[in-house]
Design a protein around this motif. Structure first.
Motif, short mmCIF file in Angstrom:
data_model
loop_
_atom_site.label_atom_id
_atom_site.label_comp_id
_atom_site.label_asym_id
_atom_site.label_seq_id
_atom_site.Cartn_x
_atom_site.Cartn_y
_atom_site.Cartn_z
N UNK A 548 0.92 -1.26 0.02
CA UNK A 548 0.06 -0.05 0.19
C UNK A 548 0.82 1.16 0.04
N UNK A 549 2.25 1.07 -0.39
CA UNK A 549 3.07 2.24 -0.38
C UNK A 549 2.74 3.39 -1.23
N UNK A 550 3.12 4.53 -0.98
CA UNK A 550 3.03 5.82 -1.73
C UNK A 550 1.74 5.95 -2.04
N UNK A 551 1.06 6.22 -1.02
CA UNK A 551 -0.43 6.75 -0.98
C UNK A 551 -0.56 7.73 -0.02
N UNK A 552 -1.97 7.87 0.43
CA UNK A 552 -1.98 9.12 1.68
C UNK A 552 -2.89 8.52 2.76
N UNK A 553 -2.74 7.28 2.96
CA UNK A 553 -3.32 6.60 4.21
C UNK A 553 -2.89 7.21 5.53
N UNK A 554 -3.71 7.29 6.54
CA UNK A 554 -3.19 7.74 7.76
C UNK A 554 -3.86 6.96 8.73
N UNK A 555 -3.53 7.39 10.02
CA UNK A 555 -4.13 6.77 11.25
C UNK A 555 -3.32 5.44 11.68
N UNK A 556 -3.77 4.65 12.57
CA UNK A 556 -3.01 3.72 13.33
C UNK A 556 -3.32 2.51 12.35
N UNK A 557 -2.32 1.62 12.62
CA UNK A 557 -2.57 0.29 11.89
C UNK A 557 -3.66 -0.43 12.62
N UNK A 558 -4.28 -1.10 12.05
CA UNK A 558 -5.33 -1.74 13.01
C UNK A 558 -4.78 -3.20 13.39
N UNK A 561 -4.50 -6.59 11.49
CA UNK A 561 -3.32 -6.78 10.73
C UNK A 561 -2.52 -7.82 11.09
N UNK A 562 -2.54 -8.45 12.18
CA UNK A 562 -1.88 -9.46 12.85
C UNK A 562 -2.50 -10.91 12.41
N UNK A 563 -3.57 -10.70 11.66
CA UNK A 563 -4.36 -12.06 11.36
C UNK A 563 -3.89 -12.40 10.04
N UNK A 564 -3.01 -11.70 9.41
CA UNK A 564 -2.63 -11.94 8.00
C UNK A 564 -1.31 -12.90 8.24
N UNK A 565 -1.36 -13.92 8.88
CA UNK A 565 -0.15 -14.92 9.29
C UNK A 565 0.47 -15.60 8.09
N UNK A 566 0.03 -15.45 6.89
CA UNK A 566 0.99 -15.97 5.77
C UNK A 566 1.51 -14.75 5.06
N UNK A 567 1.65 -13.50 5.77
CA UNK A 567 2.19 -12.09 5.02
C UNK A 567 3.64 -12.57 4.93
N UNK A 568 4.28 -12.41 3.74
CA UNK A 568 5.63 -12.39 3.65
C UNK A 568 6.35 -10.74 3.23
N UNK A 569 5.46 -10.04 2.67
CA UNK A 569 5.80 -8.68 2.29
C UNK A 569 5.02 -7.91 2.80
N UNK A 570 5.16 -6.79 3.70
CA UNK A 570 4.35 -5.71 4.02
C UNK A 570 4.98 -4.46 3.78
N UNK A 571 4.45 -3.65 2.72
CA UNK A 571 5.05 -2.74 2.12
C UNK A 571 4.26 -1.27 2.56
N UNK A 572 4.34 -0.41 3.53
CA UNK A 572 3.64 0.82 3.55
C UNK A 572 4.33 1.97 3.58
N UNK A 573 5.27 2.04 2.90
CA UNK A 573 6.29 3.20 2.78
C UNK A 573 5.40 4.41 2.34
N UNK A 574 5.94 5.73 2.83
CA UNK A 574 5.56 6.73 2.39
C UNK A 574 4.02 7.12 2.17
N UNK A 575 3.62 6.91 3.46
CA UNK A 575 2.08 7.41 3.90
C UNK A 575 1.91 8.14 5.02
#
Length: 910
Positions: A548-558, A561-575
């Protein structure tokens, strides 16, 4: 007594006596076989519970399981059960065995000699395991064998001639193994009942008469000699070859680097029984005309041939009755030139045509679309021009169409694509389209699509909701276009969605409508999306990549997010995410790459990152509001090779335990790849490698790394409030490429052994309080192409006759005690200035103004460049289905060229 009654009574007594004797024999048999079964399963581990019925009171007569068919221990079938461990030596106790199949498992160790005791064995399958050692000679004593499969193991050495004793053998499959060879192939001629022979990967380089031997097998119908180092045949032919009546149906001769002279001895194999022919991976300049007379040939593989061939000549030589029988022509990754002319219409039975990755040019003939049975067409990565308008009289039955990286006549979207009513796979990526996509495009499909790729064009318009357009497990890639409007709603049964690098706006709260889903890949980066990330991510427990990088999302991470137990890449850069990281994120233990940079996260760097996310290769927290000290738990990440904590408010000292980051010590790239999966209707599941990327400060400039990210090993702790000395243990990170500790309050001397970090290309220690002399060991850092020691308290002579003289004086300014070249300040004892020879020029402000070489200098130098380049090309170009990322890689390709030139230039100054 009535005679009839007496006879019946006698028969009953006799039957009872026989049953009692059989029971005694059975009990004796079961005791022995129970022991044998328990000895057999002892060294094995079966995760699917295939031995759960093998209890202490096991009854061989009643033993039955979906993974096991065992009757009196003469039939043992345990294949495809993910078995671990070694083959038990006690297997020799099962003397009744006639059928043994434990192939397609994870067994290791050697093949036990006790198998030689199984004299009744007629079927032996140990293939597709990890067995090692030499080929066992004792198998040659099992003369009842009709089937032997040792394929795909790690066996080595010479194939024993004792295999020639297996005169009843009908199926023999050996290799591909490591360094195996046949010293004398004559033993194969004894196997007169052989129907199937596969010797893939086994060297036949010394066997000049192998053709004679093969043709002596009267019943042979399948022959695979892929990668066997086949030699050229000595002439003249033997009478056996001249009088041969070969009945081979399938012939595979790929990957032998054969030239077209081989066609002289191929002739005896090509009778009118041949159906499948594989000549891939050679150096063939076309095919001879006699192959065009094979009226039974249905499949021809001609991929990866290195000789330049005119495609029209190739088709012409197949223009006999083969043109009527041929159904599959696969000739990708070769050197075909010329147009795709109307001659293709003569191949009226073609169902699959794959001539991708060649040098074809010109327009695609309309005759191609008139082939009545054509279903799969791949013309990608050629110089072909695809007209934006076609006048097609009939509806094409093509289901799979790939025209990616072909050229369009004009920028218009091809409206003729609407005539393909049966498509489920469509790839028009990087075809030069610059147009508004017609609205009817989304309504034309009578059947849901499984794969759609329109990426790397300039297509615009809003995208409608995708619920009805795509099938379950489908893939859509609209990245790198100009689509706008809200993110289209999609079915959560889709598998991969890439809408990155567009102009989408709005929020993504609609994802909370998901009840369940199979989504594995979601990339919405580089858009104008906004709002908070909704707290409903528990329905995405299969997700592997979230970008979800390079967007205008704001606020706290819900917390979800810890339910995505198979996640290998989490990219939130530049929000604009803020607050502390949710504690639930520690549950994402599959994470390989975690990039949360350029946000407003605060609080301490969580210790659970080091304690729970042990698989991390990339950890980027740069440009946030983290404070406190660097937690020692980060030293527990053995796979970490990129650690970026720069531009925060961290204080304290640099942990000496960073030397425990073992992946920065040993050679090699990422220890694991980020995988996602694509399922295509009618085709097997396939895995694709996600080309990860990240923004990293490199030589003073923020750059985005793509393919090179896997090769980068970097630590960046710059722009914090760190104090104390550089721990000397950090010099043990011998494979580190970049170290940036600038803009802190570090003090003390630079470690004397820093020169042992010989892989460093970038070293920035500027704007600290370092004192003392520049260590003389830095003269060993021959690959160093960026150095900044400015604004410290260093003193003494800059070591001479080293790489250190090649840098601009600006890299040493702010150190009043430094002297000697490239500075103009003379050291005590210097009578006259020493001539300097530096790379580049100075623009007067202390900045380099060398040519593009210095500007684009990335990773490189000698063997480092060569290794990195081919690793990157292997990941992108050879993995064809991952090559949609090639167009991102291209932007950095020129950097590799500059690297090579810079390496040569740098060598002249060392």
């Amino acid at each position: 007594m009535n005679p009839c009654v007496f006879i019946i009574f006698s028969l009953l007594l006799l039957t009872a006596s026989q049953l009692e004797g059989d029971d005694r024999n059975m009990k004796k048999c079961l005791d022995k076989e129970r022991r044998a079964l328990h000895l057999f399963k002892a060294p094995l581990d079966c995760p699917f519970g295939c031995f759960y019925t093998w209890t202490a009171e096991i009854d061989c007569c009643k033993l039955s399981h979906s993974f096991l068919n065992l009757t009196y221990l003469n039939h043992l079938h345990l294949s495809r059960n993910s078995l671990h461990g070694t083959i038990p030596r006690s297997i020799g106790s099962l003397t009744r065995l006639s059928y043994l199949n434990i192939g397609f498992n994870n067994l290791n160790g050697t093949i036990p000699r006790s198998i030689g005791s199984l004299t009744k064995l007629s079927y032996l399958d140990l293939g597709s395991n990890n067995l090692s050692g030499t080929f066992p000679t004792f198998i040659g004593s099992l003369t009842r064998l009709t089937y032997v499969d040792l394929f795909y193991n790690s066996l080595y050495g010479t194939i024993p001639q004792e295999f020639g004793n297996l005169t009843n053998l009908q199926h023999l499959s050996l290799g591909p193994d490591g360094g195996c060879r046949v010293e004398n192939i004559e033993w194969v001629s004894h196997l007169s009942h052989l129907h199937y022979l596969a010797l893939d990967g086994i060297s036949l380089a010394k066997q000049n008469h192998w053709v004679d031997v093969i043709l002596s097998l009267p019943k042979l119908s399948y022959l695979s000699l892929d990668g066997c180092e086949l030699s050229q045949i000595m002439y003249p032919y033997s009478s056996l070859i001249l009088n041969s009546s070969s009945s081979i149906v399938e012939l595979r001769l790929g990957n032998n680097n054969l030239t077209s002279s081989m066609y002289r001895w191929l002739l005896p194999f090509t009778s009118n029984s041949l159906v499948h022919l594989d000549l891939s991976g050679n150096m063939l300049d076309g095919i001879p005309k006699y192959l065009g007379n094979l009226c039974t040939l249905e499949t021809l593989y001609f991929s990866y041939n290195s000789a330049v061939v005119k495609f029209s000549d190739f088709l012409n030589n197949l223009s006999g009755c083969t043109s009527l029988s041929l159904q599959y022509l696969v000739a990708s990754y070769s050197q075909f030139t010329g147009p795709l002319s109307g001659d293709i219409q003569n191949f009226s039975s073609l169902a699959r045509l794959d001539i991708s990755d060649n040098h074809l040019n010109g327009s695609i003939s309309e005759k191609l679309w008139e082939l009545p049975w054509l279903q799969t067409l791949d013309l990608s990565f050629n110089n072909l021009r695809v007209p934006s308008t076609y006048h097609l009289s009939n509806i094409s039955y093509v289901k799979y169409l790939d025209l990616s990286s072909c050229k369009l006549l004009g920028p218009r979207f091809p409206k003729w694509i609407h005539t393909f009513k049966n498509l489920y796979h469509l790839d028009l990526s990087n075809t030069g389209i610059s147009d508004t996509i017609p609205l009817e495009f989304w309504d034309v499909w009578p059947y849901p699509l499984t794969y759609l790729n329109l990426s790397s064009n300039n297509i615009s318009r809003k995208v409608p909701d995708l619920f009805l357009i795509f099938d379950a497990y489908s893939v859509i890639d609209l990245s790198s276009n100009s689509f706008y409007g809200p993110i289209p709603k999609f079915s959560f049964e889709m598998e991969s969605i890439n809408l990155s690098r567009n102009k989408f706006s709005g929020g993504i709260s609609f994802i909370c409508q998901a009840v369940y889903g199979f989504l594995l890949f979601l990339d919405l980066s580089h858009n104008s999306l906004s709002g908070q990330l909704p707290d409903c991510l528990w329905n995405f427990d299969s997700l592997t990549v979230l970008n979800l990088g390079h967007n205008n999302f704001f606020g706290r991470l819900p917390p979800s997010i810890g339910s995505m137990i198979e996640l290998q890449v989490l990219y939130l850069y530049d929000n604009n995410f803020s607050g502390e990281l949710p504690f639930s994120l520690k549950n994402c233990k599959s994470l390989i790459s975690l990039d949360l940079g350029a946000n407003k996260f605060s609080d301490n760097v969580p210790v659970w990152i080091g304690e729970n996310l042990s698989g991390l290769n990339v950890l980027i927290l740069r440009s946030n509001k983290f404070f406190g000290t660097i937690p020692l738990q980060l030293c527990q990440l053995p796979n970490l090779q990129i650690l970026d904590l720069s531009m925060n408010s961290l204080h304290g000292t640099i942990p000496s335990c960073l030397s425990n980051l073992t992946n920065m010590v040993q050679q090699g790239g990422f220890s694991q790849d980020v995988l996602f999966y694509e399922r295509i209707r009618g085709y097997a599941t396939r895995a694709g490698i996600y080309v990860d990327h990240a923004l990293i400060e490199w030589q003073g400039v923020e750059r985005e790394f793509f393919s090179t990210l896997k090769l980068l090993k970097a630590i960046d702790l710059s722009s914090n409030n760190l104090t104390g000395q550089i721990p000397y243990q950090i010099t043990n990170l011998s494979d580190l490429v970049s170290l940036n500790l600038s803009k802190n309050a570090l003090s003390g001397e630079i470690p004397q052994k820093i020169g042992e970090m010989k892989k460093l290309l970038t070293l920035d220690l500027s704007r600290n309080n370092f004192s003392g002399q520049i260590p003389s060991s830095m003269s060993q850092m021959s690959l160093l192409n960026y150095l900044d020691l400015s604004f410290n308290n260093l003193s003494g002579r800059i070591p001479t006759n080293t790489q250190l003289q090649s840098f601009q004086p600006s890299r040493y300014v702010g150190n009043k005690g430094l002297c000697g070249p490239p500075l103009t300040k003379k050291c005590p004892g210097d009578e006259e200035p020493v001539a300097t020879s530096v790379i580049g020029k100075n623009d007067g402000d202390g900045e380099d103004t060398d040519d593009e070489l210095e500007k684009w200098f990335y990773i490189g130098g000698g063997m480092g460049f060569a290794t990195g380049f081919w690793m990157a090309c292997g990941a992108l170009l050879l993995n064809r289905r991952g090559r949609h990322a090639f167009f991102q890689f291209y932007d950095s390709f020129k950097d590799w060229v500059y690297v090579f030139i810079a390496s040569l230039k740098m060598a002249r100054h060392t």
